[in-house]
Design a protein around this motif. Structure first.
Motif, PDB file in Angstrom:
ATOM      1  N   TRP A 169      45.884  45.232  44.371  1.00 44.66           N
ATOM      2  CA  TRP A 169      46.162  45.558  45.772  1.00 44.66           C
ATOM      3  C   TRP A 169      45.190  44.844  46.694  1.00 44.66           C
ATOM      4  CZ3 TRP A 169      42.353  48.260  48.532  1.00 44.66           C
ATOM      5  CH2 TRP A 169      42.692  48.590  49.850  1.00 44.66           C
ATOM      6  N   PHE A 170      43.909  44.839  46.340  1.00 44.13           N
ATOM      7  CA  PHE A 170      42.904  44.230  47.196  1.00 44.13           C
ATOM      8  C   PHE A 170      43.137  42.730  47.315  1.00 44.13           C
ATOM      9  CE2 PHE A 170      38.971  41.956  47.904  1.00 44.13           C
ATOM     10  CZ  PHE A 170      38.453  42.593  49.016  1.00 44.13           C
ATOM     11  N   ALA A 171      43.409  42.065  46.197  1.00 41.60           N
ATOM     12  CA  ALA A 171      43.601  40.611  46.237  1.00 41.60           C
ATOM     13  C   ALA A 171      44.803  40.242  47.097  1.00 41.60           C
ATOM     14  CB  ALA A 171      43.780  40.076  44.818  1.00 41.60           C
ATOM     15  N   ASN A 172      45.852  41.030  47.000  1.00 48.06           N
ATOM     16  CA  ASN A 172      47.038  40.762  47.810  1.00 48.06           C
ATOM     17  C   ASN A 172      46.751  40.992  49.297  1.00 48.06           C
ATOM     18  OD1 ASN A 172      50.045  40.344  48.078  1.00 48.06           O
ATOM     19  ND2 ASN A 172      49.883  42.432  48.865  1.00 48.06           N
ATOM     20  N   LYS A 173      46.000  42.059  49.586  1.00 48.64           N
ATOM     21  CA  LYS A 173      45.656  42.371  50.976  1.00 48.64           C
ATOM     22  C   LYS A 173      44.674  41.361  51.556  1.00 48.64           C
ATOM     23  CE  LYS A 173      42.691  45.699  51.602  1.00 48.64           C
ATOM     24  NZ  LYS A 173      41.542  45.121  52.373  1.00 48.64           N
ATOM     25  N   HIS A 174      43.723  40.955  50.732  1.00 46.96           N
ATOM     26  CA  HIS A 174      42.627  40.098  51.207  1.00 46.96           C
ATOM     27  C   HIS A 174      43.081  38.660  51.443  1.00 46.96           C
ATOM     28  CE1 HIS A 174      38.435  38.933  51.769  1.00 46.96           C
ATOM     29  NE2 HIS A 174      38.595  37.938  50.896  1.00 46.96           N
ATOM     30  N   SER A 175      43.932  38.164  50.540  1.00 47.04           N
ATOM     31  CA  SER A 175      44.289  36.740  50.649  1.00 47.04           C
ATOM     32  C   SER A 175      45.706  36.431  50.165  1.00 47.04           C
ATOM     33  CB  SER A 175      43.294  35.901  49.837  1.00 47.04           C
ATOM     34  OG  SER A 175      43.398  36.218  48.451  1.00 47.04           O
ATOM     35  N   SER A 176      46.551  37.461  50.071  1.00 48.31           N
ATOM     36  CA  SER A 176      47.925  37.283  49.570  1.00 48.31           C
ATOM     37  C   SER A 176      47.930  36.659  48.168  1.00 48.31           C
ATOM     38  CB  SER A 176      48.753  36.407  50.538  1.00 48.31           C
ATOM     39  OG  SER A 176      48.846  37.021  51.802  1.00 48.31           O
ATOM     40  N   HIS A 177      46.888  36.930  47.408  1.00 48.64           N
ATOM     41  CA  HIS A 177      46.780  36.377  46.058  1.00 48.64           C
ATOM     42  C   HIS A 177      47.439  37.336  45.060  1.00 48.64           C
ATOM     43  CE1 HIS A 177      44.878  33.909  42.893  1.00 48.64           C
ATOM     44  NE2 HIS A 177      44.781  35.054  42.230  1.00 48.64           N
ATOM     45  N   ASN A 178      48.234  36.786  44.146  1.00 53.72           N
ATOM     46  CA  ASN A 178      48.934  37.572  43.138  1.00 53.72           C
ATOM     47  C   ASN A 178      48.221  37.419  41.795  1.00 53.72           C
ATOM     48  OD1 ASN A 178      50.768  38.510  41.121  1.00 53.72           O
ATOM     49  ND2 ASN A 178      52.471  38.232  42.530  1.00 53.72           N
ATOM     50  N   ILE A 179      47.404  38.393  41.449  1.00 56.05           N
ATOM     51  CA  ILE A 179      46.636  38.305  40.203  1.00 56.05           C
ATOM     52  C   ILE A 179      47.550  38.348  38.997  1.00 56.05           C
ATOM     53  CG2 ILE A 179      44.963  39.536  38.738  1.00 56.05           C
ATOM     54  CD1 ILE A 179      43.404  40.251  41.192  1.00 56.05           C
ATOM     55  N   GLN A 180      48.631  39.107  39.083  1.00 58.44           N
ATOM     56  CA  GLN A 180      49.559  39.192  37.953  1.00 58.44           C
ATOM     57  C   GLN A 180      50.081  37.810  37.563  1.00 58.44           C
ATOM     58  OE1 GLN A 180      53.461  40.830  38.721  1.00 58.44           O
ATOM     59  NE2 GLN A 180      53.526  41.852  36.723  1.00 58.44           N
ATOM     60  N   GLN A 181      50.348  36.975  38.542  1.00 61.28           N
ATOM     61  CA  GLN A 181      50.908  35.654  38.272  1.00 61.28           C
ATOM     62  C   GLN A 181      49.842  34.567  38.130  1.00 61.28           C
ATOM     63  OE1 GLN A 181      54.182  35.135  37.678  1.00 61.28           O
ATOM     64  NE2 GLN A 181      54.415  37.364  37.904  1.00 61.28           N
ATOM     65  N   ASP A 182      48.772  34.668  38.890  1.00 65.92           N
ATOM     66  CA  ASP A 182      47.822  33.552  38.984  1.00 65.92           C
ATOM     67  C   ASP A 182      46.428  33.852  38.463  1.00 65.92           C
ATOM     68  OD1 ASP A 182      49.805  31.976  40.264  1.00 65.92           O
ATOM     69  OD2 ASP A 182      49.391  33.018  42.143  1.00 65.92           O
ATOM     70  N   GLY A 183      46.197  35.065  37.965  1.00 62.71           N
ATOM     71  CA  GLY A 183      44.875  35.399  37.456  1.00 62.71           C
ATOM     72  C   GLY A 183      43.907  35.740  38.568  1.00 62.71           C
ATOM     73  N   LEU A 184      42.646  35.894  38.215  1.00 61.28           N
ATOM     74  CA  LEU A 184      41.634  36.273  39.203  1.00 61.28           C
ATOM     75  C   LEU A 184      41.467  35.181  40.252  1.00 61.28           C
ATOM     76  CD1 LEU A 184      38.825  37.836  36.971  1.00 61.28           C
ATOM     77  CD2 LEU A 184      40.360  39.047  38.525  1.00 61.28           C
ATOM     78  N   PRO A 185      41.269  35.582  41.514  1.00 57.46           N
ATOM     79  CA  PRO A 185      41.028  34.593  42.569  1.00 57.46           C
ATOM     80  C   PRO A 185      39.632  34.005  42.455  1.00 57.46           C
ATOM     81  CG  PRO A 185      40.790  36.804  43.434  1.00 57.46           C
ATOM     82  CD  PRO A 185      41.265  36.966  42.017  1.00 57.46           C
ATOM     83  N   ASP A 186      39.367  32.964  43.224  1.00 61.00           N
ATOM     84  CA  ASP A 186      38.055  32.314  43.132  1.00 61.00           C
ATOM     85  C   ASP A 186      36.930  33.207  43.635  1.00 61.00           C
ATOM     86  OD1 ASP A 186      38.617  32.265  45.825  1.00 61.00           O
ATOM     87  OD2 ASP A 186      38.668  30.087  46.015  1.00 61.00           O
TER      88      ASP A 186
END
Length: 496
Positions: A169-186
């Motif tokens: 939820w945080f990654a999506n809110k913070h930067s629209s990053h999808n951890i399920q598809q792309d793994g941990l953000p930088d």
């Protein structure tokens, strides 16, 4: 197919009339063995030395196949008789409850039906029943119309799932990053989970499994009774933000393992949401108080949490394992969803519970809660907790009145921490006094006299009672304290 067509029919439960004599005979023998075991039980453990028990088990020759009748006898004599008897009044160490009869009987159905709770075509009625119990749970905790949940193996899995959803939820809110598809953000190495220094170790374990690492968990201090310091929580969030780190979630606890402390849930949820953080409540221990008219107000605020862990195999008195995770917004489960053509095909009209679980094959544990709610009732469970908490205060008062022991602090739930009085420390250093308590606990356990726990508070080792059995009486503790005192004197006389 008759008996002559297959030599293996006797090993399975069969469909049809008159085909299950082996099952009936083995079942009757097992039930009689268990009944006899409980009738003859007079200690929480047999007292067989650990090394002797290990040797006996390892001497079992697995390559030697024997009739099931004989194997049942061996299981009774070697395993059952040398197990920890959670029903015994002097078994009072851990969050390990005596199970309700309704739950034990439900296990019969669960075992023989062997439903797999991942897809509807493996668990037809079971799928609907689990959702039915989840709906009851969501309503009981007043989580709202958008809430949902799923059964889990217990608090460890529930905490992991809650924090996993928080991370995504945080990654999506913070930067629209999808951890399920792309793994941990930088920026994954900057993510932080905040909890108290009394929070269950599964928070650190979850952080590790989620790829954040245990150092991503930041602990705030607690008061003397083990409750989170909300002022320190606010300061910690500010300090993390000022350092360029990214707090993503706060974990509050309703019933810590050591103290039985219930955090100020309402304040913690408000602080979390004010700072745009996910709030997860680990209520594996104390969450059952929601059924108590007298004590449920102590959980005020839990209804606003983003996710909540509930353990039915603790104070709901279910057989192990049995737990659940409930979330405020069911759409967060989407980060766990993955369609498999052979299992939960996209567009499938039937409900498949694997869509919101990290487990695929899963037990039909909801049946245990169904049978308990129908035969015992939520109101009766609540009254059991009222009795248990009152008894806990009485036990604490017994310790205060006993000059052989000293109480650590007034109990908040059903955990009592105490140690031998300073009069026993004559000529012993602090380290030796701690060691005395440790050896005392082990001696009581391995000799089969009592199963109690230990923990450390401010460097001091305390003995711990975890009261879970509402059938206990104060007289049970009279004899237990006498046993502890006499064995302590014995160890001192022997020079530790």
């Amino acid at each position: 197919m008759n008996q002559s067509q297959s030599p293996w029919l006797k090993h399975f439960i069969q469909i049809g009339e008159g085909n299950n004599l082996p099952f009936e005979q083995a079942g009757a023998q097992t039930l009689e063995s268990i009944n006899t075991l409980f009738k003859q039980c007079n200690a929480p453990y047999s007292g067989m030395p650990p090394a002797t028990l290990k040797e006996a088990i390892y001497n079992s020759e697995l390559a030697q196949v024997e009739p099931l009748e004989q194997v049942i006898k061996q299981a009774t004599e070697l395993i059952a008789k040398n197990s920890i008897m959670v029903q015994h009044p002097h078994c009072i160490a851990h969050l390990h409850t005596p199970p309700l009869i309704s739950s034990v009987l439900a296990e019969f159905y669960i075992a023989v039906l062997n439903q797999s709770m991942d897809s509807w075509d493996q668990a037809s009625s079971a799928t609907y029943l689990e959702q039915f119990i989840i709906d009851w749970l969501v309503k009981t905790y007043s989580m709202g119309n958008q809430a949902d949940g799923v059964f889990t193996s217990g608090g460890t899995q529930s905490n992991l799932m809650g924090l996993l959803l928080a991370r995504d939820w945080f990654a999506n809110k913070h930067s629209s990053h999808n951890i399920q598809q792309d793994g941990l953000p930088d920026y994954g190495h900057k993510m932080r989970i905040i909890c108290s220094d009394k929070t269950h170790f599964t928070v650190q374990k979850s952080a590790s499994l989620m790829g954040l690492g245990e150092r991503a968990v930041v602990c705030v201090k607690t008061n003397q009774q083990g409750q989170m310091d909300c002022d320190d929580l606010r300061q910690t969030i500010t300090a993390l933000n000022d350092s360029g780190l990214l707090p993503i979630a706060v974990v509050a606890t309703a019933g810590t393992t050591d103290h039985g402390a219930i955090d100020d849930l309402q304040s913690i949820v408000e602080i979390s949401h004010k700072n745009a953080l996910w709030c997860h409540v680990d209520s594996a221990y104390g969450g059952a108080l929601i059924l108590s008219e007298k004590h449920k107000s102590r959980l005020k605020g839990i209804e606003s949490a983003d996710s909540v862990s509930v353990d039915f195999h603790k104070l709901f008195y279910q057989t192990i394992s049995c737990g659940a995770l409930i979330v405020k917004d069911k759409h967060h489960f989407n980060s766990l969803l993955h369609h498999a053509d052979y299992l939960n095909r996209e567009g499938d009209e039937l409900p498949n519970l694997v869509d919101k679980s990290i487990a695929t094959t899963k037990r039909f544990d909801a049946l245990k809660m169904f049978m308990t709610l129908k035969s015992v009732g939520a109101n009766t469970l609540g009254k059991m907790y009222d009795r248990l908490l009152a008894l806990t205060l009485d036990v604490a008062e017994m310790i205060k009145q006993n000059n052989h022991f000293e109480l650590c602090c007034d109990p908040l739930l059903s955990t009592v921490l105490f140690r031998l009085s300073p009069s026993y420390q004559t000529n012993l250093t602090d380290a030796q006094f701690n060691q005395l308590h440790q050896r005392l606990r082990l001696h009581l356990l391995t000799t089969g006299q009592a199963v109690i726990a230990e923990t450390k508070v401010d460097g001091k080792l305390y003995l711990k009672f975890t009261l879970l059995n509402p059938c206990l009486t104060l007289s049970d503790f009279d004899s237990l304290f006498n046993t502890i005192e006499s064995n302590a004197k014995l160890l001192i006389e022997k020079g530790l």
